[in-house]
Design an enzyme around this catalytic site. Structure first.
Site, PDB file in Angstrom:
ATOM      1  N   CYS A   2      45.794  54.108  61.323  1.00  0.00           N
ATOM      2  CA  CYS A   2      46.648  53.200  61.982  1.00  0.00           C
ATOM      3  C   CYS A   2      45.919  51.846  61.860  1.00  0.00           C
ATOM      4  O   CYS A   2      44.669  51.629  62.372  1.00  0.00           O
ATOM      5  CB  CYS A   2      47.185  53.387  63.307  1.00  0.00           C
ATOM      6  SG  CYS A   2      48.276  54.844  63.501  1.00  0.00           S
ATOM      7  N   ARG A  27      43.976  52.569  55.949  1.00  0.00           N
ATOM      8  CA  ARG A  27      43.817  53.191  57.330  1.00  0.00           C
ATOM      9  C   ARG A  27      45.178  54.022  57.730  1.00  0.00           C
ATOM     10  O   ARG A  27      44.973  54.940  58.833  1.00  0.00           O
ATOM     11  CB  ARG A  27      43.574  52.021  58.553  1.00  0.00           C
ATOM     12  CG  ARG A  27      42.589  50.902  58.442  1.00  0.00           C
ATOM     13  CD  ARG A  27      42.599  50.100  59.597  1.00  0.00           C
ATOM     14  NE  ARG A  27      42.386  50.729  60.629  1.00  0.00           N
ATOM     15  CZ  ARG A  27      40.896  50.812  61.453  1.00  0.00           C
ATOM     16  NH1 ARG A  27      40.218  50.270  60.634  1.00  0.00           N
ATOM     17  NH2 ARG A  27      40.916  51.391  62.435  1.00  0.00           N
ATOM     18  N   TRP A  73      49.304  56.048  60.623  1.00  0.00           N
ATOM     19  CA  TRP A  73      48.733  57.326  60.257  1.00  0.00           C
ATOM     20  C   TRP A  73      49.069  58.168  61.417  1.00  0.00           C
ATOM     21  O   TRP A  73      48.963  58.331  62.497  1.00  0.00           O
ATOM     22  CB  TRP A  73      47.254  57.409  60.087  1.00  0.00           C
ATOM     23  CG  TRP A  73      46.676  58.700  59.807  1.00  0.00           C
ATOM     24  CD1 TRP A  73      46.588  59.038  58.292  1.00  0.00           C
ATOM     25  CD2 TRP A  73      46.247  59.950  60.311  1.00  0.00           C
ATOM     26  NE1 TRP A  73      45.974  60.313  58.226  1.00  0.00           N
ATOM     27  CE2 TRP A  73      45.885  60.838  59.592  1.00  0.00           C
ATOM     28  CE3 TRP A  73      46.262  60.152  61.655  1.00  0.00           C
ATOM     29  CZ2 TRP A  73      45.298  62.035  59.764  1.00  0.00           C
ATOM     30  CZ3 TRP A  73      45.829  61.305  62.128  1.00  0.00           C
ATOM     31  CH2 TRP A  73      45.447  62.301  61.088  1.00  0.00           C
ATOM     32  N   ASN A  99      46.971  51.804  68.129  1.00  0.00           N
ATOM     33  CA  ASN A  99      46.247  52.644  67.064  1.00  0.00           C
ATOM     34  C   ASN A  99      45.583  53.137  68.075  1.00  0.00           C
ATOM     35  O   ASN A  99      44.746  52.877  69.001  1.00  0.00           O
ATOM     36  CB  ASN A  99      45.386  51.755  66.113  1.00  0.00           C
ATOM     37  CG  ASN A  99      44.189  52.579  65.706  1.00  0.00           C
ATOM     38  OD1 ASN A  99      44.463  53.829  65.536  1.00  0.00           O
ATOM     39  ND2 ASN A  99      42.998  51.933  65.358  1.00  0.00           N
ATOM     40  N   GLY A 100      45.727  54.774  68.144  1.00  0.00           N
ATOM     41  CA  GLY A 100      44.953  55.462  69.086  1.00  0.00           C
ATOM     42  C   GLY A 100      45.790  56.774  69.587  1.00  0.00           C
ATOM     43  O   GLY A 100      46.966  56.951  68.851  1.00  0.00           O
ATOM     44  N   GLU A 486      29.423  67.758  49.035  1.00  0.00           N
ATOM     45  CA  GLU A 486      29.893  66.649  48.776  1.00  0.00           C
ATOM     46  C   GLU A 486      30.842  66.562  47.691  1.00  0.00           C
ATOM     47  O   GLU A 486      31.853  65.798  47.552  1.00  0.00           O
ATOM     48  CB  GLU A 486      28.771  65.263  48.758  1.00  0.00           C
ATOM     49  CG  GLU A 486      29.455  64.174  48.513  1.00  0.00           C
ATOM     50  CD  GLU A 486      30.244  63.368  49.168  1.00  0.00           C
ATOM     51  OE1 GLU A 486      30.573  64.002  50.491  1.00  0.00           O
ATOM     52  OE2 GLU A 486      31.002  62.414  49.047  1.00  0.00           O
ATOM     53  N   LYS A 490      34.679  65.636  47.508  1.00  0.00           N
ATOM     54  CA  LYS A 490      35.301  64.490  46.609  1.00  0.00           C
ATOM     55  C   LYS A 490      36.621  65.315  45.744  1.00  0.00           C
ATOM     56  O   LYS A 490      37.606  64.684  45.949  1.00  0.00           O
ATOM     57  CB  LYS A 490      34.402  64.113  45.785  1.00  0.00           C
ATOM     58  CG  LYS A 490      33.330  63.026  46.350  1.00  0.00           C
ATOM     59  CD  LYS A 490      33.922  61.721  46.594  1.00  0.00           C
ATOM     60  CE  LYS A 490      34.383  61.583  48.102  1.00  0.00           C
ATOM     61  NZ  LYS A 490      33.284  61.500  49.274  1.00  0.00           N
ATOM     62  N   GLU A 493      39.617  65.993  48.030  1.00  0.00           N
ATOM     63  CA  GLU A 493      40.254  65.029  49.004  1.00  0.00           C
ATOM     64  C   GLU A 493      41.158  64.081  47.890  1.00  0.00           C
ATOM     65  O   GLU A 493      42.269  63.584  48.637  1.00  0.00           O
ATOM     66  CB  GLU A 493      39.566  64.294  50.049  1.00  0.00           C
ATOM     67  CG  GLU A 493      38.642  63.628  49.387  1.00  0.00           C
ATOM     68  CD  GLU A 493      37.497  62.759  50.117  1.00  0.00           C
ATOM     69  OE1 GLU A 493      38.219  62.318  51.341  1.00  0.00           O
ATOM     70  OE2 GLU A 493      36.502  62.286  50.189  1.00  0.00           O
ATOM     71  N   HIS A 509      26.536  86.334  48.019  1.00  0.00           N
ATOM     72  CA  HIS A 509      26.927  86.901  49.157  1.00  0.00           C
ATOM     73  C   HIS A 509      28.394  86.766  49.429  1.00  0.00           C
ATOM     74  O   HIS A 509      28.836  86.907  50.715  1.00  0.00           O
ATOM     75  CB  HIS A 509      25.909  86.407  50.387  1.00  0.00           C
ATOM     76  CG  HIS A 509      24.512  86.612  50.128  1.00  0.00           C
ATOM     77  ND1 HIS A 509      24.023  87.884  50.388  1.00  0.00           N
ATOM     78  CD2 HIS A 509      23.483  85.699  49.799  1.00  0.00           C
ATOM     79  CE1 HIS A 509      22.859  87.875  50.179  1.00  0.00           C
ATOM     80  NE2 HIS A 509      22.342  86.377  49.612  1.00  0.00           N
ATOM     81  N   LYS A 608      41.190  56.310  56.138  1.00  0.00           N
ATOM     82  CA  LYS A 608      39.663  56.014  55.812  1.00  0.00           C
ATOM     83  C   LYS A 608      38.881  55.940  57.164  1.00  0.00           C
ATOM     84  O   LYS A 608      37.960  56.291  57.152  1.00  0.00           O
ATOM     85  CB  LYS A 608      39.621  54.426  55.268  1.00  0.00           C
ATOM     86  CG  LYS A 608      38.380  53.863  54.751  1.00  0.00           C
ATOM     87  CD  LYS A 608      38.052  54.533  53.668  1.00  0.00           C
ATOM     88  CE  LYS A 608      36.462  54.082  53.483  1.00  0.00           C
ATOM     89  NZ  LYS A 608      35.826  55.118  52.726  1.00  0.00           N
TER      90      LYS A 608
HETATM   91  C1  AGP Z   1      34.867  60.865  52.826  1.00  0.00           C
HETATM   92  O1  AGP Z   1      35.227  60.870  51.573  1.00  0.00           O
HETATM   93  C2  AGP Z   1      35.995  61.105  53.893  1.00  0.00           C
HETATM   94  N1  AGP Z   1      37.141  60.290  53.697  1.00  0.00           N
HETATM   95  C3  AGP Z   1      35.684  61.559  55.146  1.00  0.00           C
HETATM   96  O2  AGP Z   1      35.090  62.562  55.109  1.00  0.00           O
HETATM   97  C4  AGP Z   1      34.740  60.381  55.789  1.00  0.00           C
HETATM   98  O3  AGP Z   1      33.328  60.570  55.221  1.00  0.00           O
HETATM   99  C5  AGP Z   1      34.466  60.881  57.397  1.00  0.00           C
HETATM  100  O4  AGP Z   1      36.060  60.493  57.959  1.00  0.00           O
HETATM  101  C6  AGP Z   1      33.479  60.174  58.110  1.00  0.00           C
HETATM  102  O5  AGP Z   1      33.941  58.676  58.175  1.00  0.00           O
HETATM  103  P1  AGP Z   1      32.682  57.795  58.577  1.00  0.00           P
HETATM  104  O6  AGP Z   1      31.481  57.678  57.577  1.00  0.00           O
HETATM  105  O7  AGP Z   1      33.584  56.358  58.538  1.00  0.00           O
HETATM  106  O8  AGP Z   1      32.386  58.201  60.073  1.00  0.00           O
END
Ligand code: AGP
Length: 613
Positions: A2, A27, A73, A99-100, A486, A490, A493, A509, A608
């Site tokens: 948000c 956001r 969000w 927001n929250g 990672e 990527k 997401e 395994h 984000k």
């Molecule tokens: C990364 O591509 C993601 N969008 C997500 O996993 C992100 O890294 C995670 O939410 C942590 O965010 P931060 O680094 O702002 O704490």
């Protein structure tokens, strides 16, 4: 999670709010809305992105020099027009953005219903605006006092801004565990979840602290009190953010821009902290606490998502170079365990945004248990940066694409600098290896630059070959195991392809059962140690007809004979390989998402900055 924005002053609020919402859209983008005062409250809100709101408000009365805006969000209640913010009190007098999460919204709602309030949305936020209304009317309170009283009854996290149509000379804002910044203009105020909507108007800002309530007035007054009704002195800071950093700069997407910025952002992270010609590394935050760090029993890294992957690499770096015992924890798990943490531990939070609710909570727990806390953060002035005992910024500049790229390599750079410093001070690495690592680290930006220009076409081609896969497997060993995680994150997401990262040796395994000709297997095979072992892992995939895309070191001849595709990265010291090996994986996921027609910068369901649990 948000975004909130508000304006009060001499200018027209609507264009400021809309531009602000566009900046904050990363956001959350489930719905957007504004409330403007112009003799009466005009409220416009729409499901979907800010552009839907703009279309809806076209031709309507958007005049007024005081207003609030929100991009959502969704937490409580589906994304629709009714659940969109702002929310209005029952008497239509107050409008509020939030927001929250109000965790105790359910008993509060029930109590308010018993007092005759009716609710139109499914949100927790609507309960808060009714609660403020109830207290305001019951005791004939000024808005700020009603907000303060209401917040004493609230459990949860909030950043809010409220407008009262019976007193349209002020905005009341408050925060707890969700960020809120107040920009101070010449004769006006800009309030927002972060500095990005503010910087084009003013560089003077105040970061509101937890449980503080601010009143900004049309006459240019700013007053801050805490929830205990004590006056607080605003600490005014100067933003070091340039507006160009918030634009796409000719790229189609922020993510692509951010991938290509990495030679610069890695260099920025090292600027003033490393000198290859003089052979030293210096990190202010570490030097201030060097004795504590050298004597620590353990380093505990707490983070989420991509930042957690950086923490995983830290485990390899700190154990190998500095012989420090490391634990890497999902912040969301750490905070709800009863972890054994003592004053002899150093707890390090890794976070791009510096606002991730779970990471922040894990830090608070660590503090309660007496540990020293250290923040490795990108966003300057963010909550994590402010609550930790010490820390280092990664200086990657604003990262707007939801998929983290340059912040990750910034975190790796910072962690490497830290591990080298501690290793050298502890005597766990020799002077010559220390110098060798410094020299190599200094070369990384130019290597990333060369890598990016060499692989673009090839990666685009491979993306075309695997874009229709339903699943993908990423394998790596040692430093490159977290890179496999990672790479898989990527891909998931932004392209919505199911992907898993595994230590290459673990494949047999379980995941090996999934391998057939339809399963692309991306193997990060740059390791000098365990090279033969990873070659064997590739053979095992090929024996089951899997398609292998291998990331190898330049000049590798062996793997190119067995893999379907090889992507070469420049040679470097093994602890530094993640800084290079992640680049093709970022680019691959970008191109696959593009070919699948996905919204690269704003993938579905994601936000984000995750400021809720
Ligand atoms: C990364 O591509 C993601 N969008 C997500 O996993 C992100 O890294 C995670 O939410 C942590 O965010 P931060 O680094 O702002 O704490």
């Amino acid at each position: 999670m948000c975004g909130i924005v508000a304006y009060i002053g001499e200018k027209q609020a609507y264009p400021i709010l809309i531009n602000g919402l566009k900046r904050l859209e990363y956001r959350g983008y489930d719905s957007a809305g504004v409330a403007l005062f112009n003799g009466d409250l005009n409220v416009y809100k729409r499901k979907g992105k800010v552009n839907e709101l703009i279309e809806y408000a076209r031709g309507k009365n958007t005049k007024g020099n005081i207003g609030i805006g929100h991009t959502r969000w969704a937490t409580h209640g589906k994304p629709d027009n009714t659940n969109a913010h702002p929310h209005i009190s029952g008497d239509g007098r107050l409008a509020l953005i939030h927001n929250g999460i109000i965790e105790n919204y359910s008993p509060l709602k029930e109590a308010l219903e018993n007092l005759g309030h009716t609710f139109t949305s499914e949100t927790d936020t609507e309960v808060l605006v009714h609660l403020i209304e109830e207290l305001q009317n019951r005791d004939n309170l000024a808005l700020e006092e009603a907000v303060r009283m209401a917040l004493t009854e609230v459990v949860g996290a909030y950043a809010i801004v409220v407008i009262d149509k019976n007193d349209p000379t002020k905005l009341v804002a408050a925060r707890k565990a969700s960020p809120l910044v107040i920009g101070i203009g010449d004769n006006d105020f800009f309030l927002a979840s972060d500095a990005t909507p503010i910087v084009e108007h003013t560089k003077k800002v105040v970061y509101l602290n937890d449980e503080e309530i601010a009143v900004v007035t049309i006459d240019g007054d700013l007053q801050i009190k805490n929830i205990g009704n004590e006056v607080q002195n605003p600490f005014i800071q100067e933003l070091a953010l340039e507006i160009e950093a918030l634009e796409k700069g000719g790229y189609d997407h922020f993510m692509l821009k951010e991938i290509y910025e990495q030679p610069k952002t890695i260099a920025d992270c090292m600027r003033g902290r490393l000198s290859a010609s003089e052979g030293w590394v210096r990190l202010g935050g570490v030097e201030e606490h060097i004795n504590k760090m050298l004597k620590a029993d353990r380093f505990i890294f707490a983070a989420c998502g991509t930042s957690w992957h950086a923490g995983m690499i830290a485990e390899y770096l700190f154990e190998e170079l500095a012989r420090i015992s490391v634990e890497v924890e999902y912040a969301s798990e750490l905070r709800y365990r009863n972890p054994i943490i003592s004053e002899r531990d150093v707890v390090i939070a890794l976070s791009q945004s510096g606002e991730t609710a779970d990471t922040l909570a894990a830090l608070k727990l660590a503090k309660e248990k007496g540990a020293m806390t250290y923040g490795i953060v990108n966003v300057v002035g963010s909550s994590i940066a402010r609550v930790t005992d010490s820390g280092s910024y990664i200086h990657a500049g604003p990262e707007i694409g939801v998929a983290s790229t340059k912040a990750f390599t910034g975190q790796l750079t910072l962690l490497t600098l830290m591990a080298i410093t501690l290793g050298y001070k502890k005597g766990t690495i020799t002077k010559s290896f220390y110098q060798q690592l410094i020299t190599e680290l200094d070369r990384i930006p130019s290597k990333v630059e060369r890598l990016l220009s060499n692989i673009e076409t090839q990666v685009q081609y491979i993306a075309g070959e695997i874009k229709d896969a339903n699943n993908a497997l990423y394998l790596g060993r040692g430093y490159n195991f977290p890179i496999a995680l990672e790479g898989a994150l990527k891909l998931k997401e932004i392209s919505y392809i199911h992907a898993e990262g595994y230590p290459a040796a673990e494949m047999k395994h379980g995941p090996i059962a999934l391998i057939d000709e339809n399963m692309p297997v991306i193997v990060i095979a740059t390791n000098k140690s365990a090279y033969e072992k990873i070659v064997s892992n590739i053979q095992e995939v090929k024996a089951r007809r899997g398609m292998v895309i291998a990331v190898v070191t330049e000049g590798d001849l062996e793997i190119s004979k067995i893999a379907d595709y090889t992507i070469e990265i420049p040679d470097t010291e093994e602890p530094l390989t993640p800084l290079l090996s992640v680049i093709p994986l970022q680019l691959l996921s970008y191109h696959i998402a593009l070919l699948r027609g996905c919204n690269v910068d704003q993938p579905r369901n994601l936000a984000k900055s995750v400021t809720v649990e």
